[in-house]
Scaffold this motif. Structure first.
Motif, mmCIF file in Angstrom:
data_model
loop_
_atom_site.group_PDB
_atom_site.id
_atom_site.type_symbol
_atom_site.label_atom_id
_atom_site.label_comp_id
_atom_site.label_asym_id
_atom_site.label_seq_id
_atom_site.Cartn_x
_atom_site.Cartn_y
_atom_site.Cartn_z
ATOM 1 N N TRP A 195 42.473 46.420 36.266
ATOM 2 C CA TRP A 195 42.126 47.312 35.441
ATOM 3 C C TRP A 195 40.841 47.301 35.764
ATOM 4 N N MET A 196 40.992 48.788 35.081
ATOM 5 C CA MET A 196 39.181 49.701 35.409
ATOM 6 C C MET A 196 38.316 49.083 34.167
ATOM 7 N N GLU A 197 37.164 49.063 35.097
ATOM 8 C CA GLU A 197 36.185 48.490 34.290
ATOM 9 C C GLU A 197 35.294 49.785 33.423
ATOM 10 N N GLY A 198 35.425 49.947 31.958
ATOM 11 C CA GLY A 198 35.420 50.829 31.610
ATOM 12 C C GLY A 198 33.484 51.311 32.111
ATOM 13 N N LEU A 199 32.978 50.755 32.001
ATOM 14 C CA LEU A 199 31.185 51.469 32.138
ATOM 15 C C LEU A 199 31.241 52.337 33.312
ATOM 16 N N THR A 200 31.758 51.728 34.773
ATOM 17 C CA THR A 200 31.682 52.392 35.777
ATOM 18 C C THR A 200 32.987 52.942 36.794
ATOM 19 N N GLY A 201 34.245 52.534 36.143
ATOM 20 C CA GLY A 201 35.508 53.122 36.498
ATOM 21 C C GLY A 201 35.174 51.551 37.598
ATOM 22 N N ASN A 202 34.779 50.875 38.146
ATOM 23 C CA ASN A 202 35.681 50.453 39.540
ATOM 24 C C ASN A 202 36.622 49.509 39.037
ATOM 25 N N GLU A 203 37.575 49.279 39.774
ATOM 26 C CA GLU A 203 38.940 47.639 39.767
ATOM 27 C C GLU A 203 38.551 46.495 39.719
ATOM 28 N N LEU A 204 38.943 46.112 39.041
ATOM 29 C CA LEU A 204 39.163 44.343 38.848
ATOM 30 C C LEU A 204 40.124 44.204 39.354
ATOM 31 N N ALA A 205 40.664 42.923 39.950
ATOM 32 C CA ALA A 205 41.845 42.633 40.227
ATOM 33 C C ALA A 205 41.750 40.566 39.673
ATOM 34 N N THR A 206 42.613 40.751 39.476
ATOM 35 C CA THR A 206 42.991 39.368 38.851
ATOM 36 C C THR A 206 44.535 38.334 39.273
ATOM 37 N N PHE A 207 43.549 37.294 40.344
ATOM 38 C CA PHE A 207 44.940 36.576 40.488
ATOM 39 C C PHE A 207 45.399 35.883 40.259
ATOM 40 N N SER A 208 46.258 34.577 40.671
ATOM 41 C CA SER A 208 46.784 33.565 39.088
ATOM 42 C C SER A 208 45.905 32.142 39.274
ATOM 43 N N ASN A 209 45.588 32.242 40.460
ATOM 44 C CA ASN A 209 44.720 30.911 41.092
ATOM 45 C C ASN A 209 43.460 31.551 41.126
ATOM 46 N N GLN A 210 42.594 32.303 40.472
ATOM 47 C CA GLN A 210 41.699 32.796 40.440
ATOM 48 C C GLN A 210 40.750 32.012 40.883
ATOM 49 N N PRO A 211 39.457 31.034 40.954
ATOM 50 C CA PRO A 211 38.551 30.381 40.713
ATOM 51 C C PRO A 211 38.149 30.485 39.768
ATOM 52 N N LYS A 212 37.990 29.436 39.107
ATOM 53 C CA LYS A 212 37.020 29.940 37.933
ATOM 54 C C LYS A 212 35.041 30.809 37.905
ATOM 55 N N GLY A 213 34.911 31.523 37.231
ATOM 56 C CA GLY A 213 33.589 32.249 37.414
ATOM 57 C C GLY A 213 33.170 33.157 38.711
ATOM 58 N N PHE A 214 34.513 33.205 38.702
ATOM 59 C CA PHE A 214 34.517 34.956 39.996
ATOM 60 C C PHE A 214 35.119 36.335 39.685
ATOM 61 N N ASP A 215 34.223 37.323 40.106
ATOM 62 C CA ASP A 215 35.399 38.912 39.517
ATOM 63 C C ASP A 215 35.555 39.377 41.298
ATOM 64 N N PHE A 216 36.895 39.552 41.002
ATOM 65 C CA PHE A 216 36.934 40.227 42.529
ATOM 66 C C PHE A 216 37.170 41.898 42.461
ATOM 67 N N TRP A 217 36.442 42.606 43.246
ATOM 68 C CA TRP A 217 36.640 43.767 42.324
ATOM 69 C C TRP A 217 36.496 44.676 43.994
ATOM 70 N N ILE A 218 38.441 45.654 43.651
ATOM 71 C CA ILE A 218 38.422 45.909 44.906
ATOM 72 C C ILE A 218 38.561 47.551 44.705
ATOM 73 N N GLY A 219 39.029 48.036 46.342
ATOM 74 C CA GLY A 219 39.081 50.101 45.971
ATOM 75 C C GLY A 219 39.690 50.226 47.882
ATOM 76 N N LEU A 220 39.369 51.002 48.076
ATOM 77 C CA LEU A 220 40.152 51.391 49.296
ATOM 78 C C LEU A 220 39.008 51.408 50.594
ATOM 79 N N PRO A 221 39.268 51.324 51.601
ATOM 80 C CA PRO A 221 38.570 51.485 52.861
ATOM 81 C C PRO A 221 38.125 53.202 53.173
ATOM 82 N N ALA A 222 37.130 53.188 53.247
ATOM 83 C CA ALA A 222 36.753 54.865 53.333
ATOM 84 C C ALA A 222 36.912 55.304 54.478
ATOM 85 N N THR A 223 37.825 56.997 54.251
ATOM 86 C CA THR A 223 37.789 56.958 55.366
ATOM 87 C C THR A 223 37.585 58.700 55.469
#
Length: 262
Positions: A195-223
């Protein structure tokens, strides 16, 4: 001519006899090929085991000291690294390597020697100090300092949160910045949503076995040739949430503590 290997074997055999004679059975240690394994199976070369000959009977001290010298050349290549020589890059819910919540900026500077610390724009996320080294972003530190972009950094400011960019830092599952989302799924199990975070437009991913207390941000490698903006594949019906992503999608940032625990 007597081979060096035969001399080495003879020395070790002599040490075994002396040890057995003075200390009884040697079941706690196994000797072979010039190497000693302790009862836990940990490599302990003689140069390390017998580095204090004074603890042994006087009649054995010289022999053990000589054995130390003879085996030094054999142990240097494989001698286990001392704990202090290994860098800590583990990310936990309240630390990144040796940098922990509650630590002052003065202490962090000692850990990240040679790094540049700069007060950054907070973008509504609190007080941020950007840490760079050799032109590369290592992390952001969220502190209890003055909420003022122009305020000088106080060495007494304390770390309250961390966002990591440096791929050397990893979670206990081995997830790190630069890892593909598909590989991250193997370690954190199936992706639940992006999902896209509303303030910055950055994307977060949530996983089924994600450790509590972590945020994983995702994107595309720069080209230089790609103008793609998002890592997730969104539909017109729901442009902010998805469970699909592009093959090139990677973890770009890891934040602790989580601001979006779900």
């Amino acid at each position: 001519m007597i081979k060096k290997s035969n001399i080495l074997t003879a020395i070790i055999a002599a040490a075994m006899i002396l040890t057995a004679a003075n200390f009884g059975p040697i079941s706690a240690h196994r000797f072979f090929d010039g190497q000693i394994l302790d009862s836990f199976g940990t490599s302990r070369y003689a140069v390390r085991l017998y580095d204090k000959p004074k603890v042994y009977p006087k009649n054995n001290s010289v022999v053990l000291a000589d054995m130390r010298t003879d085996l030094t050349s054999h142990s240097l290549r494989n001698k286990p690294a001392k704990p202090g020589n290994r860098s800590n890059y583990l990310i936990t819910a309240n630390s990144a390597g040796d940098i922990r919540f509650g630590m002052t900026i003065a202490k962090v500077r000692k850990i990240l020697k040679g790094a540049k610390f700069t007060r950054d724009m907070d973008a509504g996320e609190g007080v941020i100090i950007s840490v760079e080294k050799a032109g590369k972003s290592l992390m952001w530190l969220y502190t209890d300092g003055k909420d003022d972009d122009l305020a000088p950094i106080a060495e007494s400011e304390k770390v309250e949160g961390i966002t990591i960019f440096d791929p050397r830092y990893k979670t206990a599952q081995g997830v790190h910045c630069g890892m593909t989302v598909s590989e991250s799924e193997k370690r954190l199990q199936k992706l639940k949503k992006i999902w896209m975070e509303g303030l910055t437009g950055n994307e977060l991913a949530t996983f089924s076995n994600q450790p509590k207390g972590f945020d994983f941000w995702i994107g595309l490698p720069a080209t230089k040739t790609s103008d793609e903006q998002s890592a997730g594949i969104y539909s017109k019906d729901d442009p902010d949430n998805t469970t699909r992503y592009k093959k090139r999608a990677i973890i770009t940032m890891i934040s602790v503590p989580s601001s979006y625990d779900q």
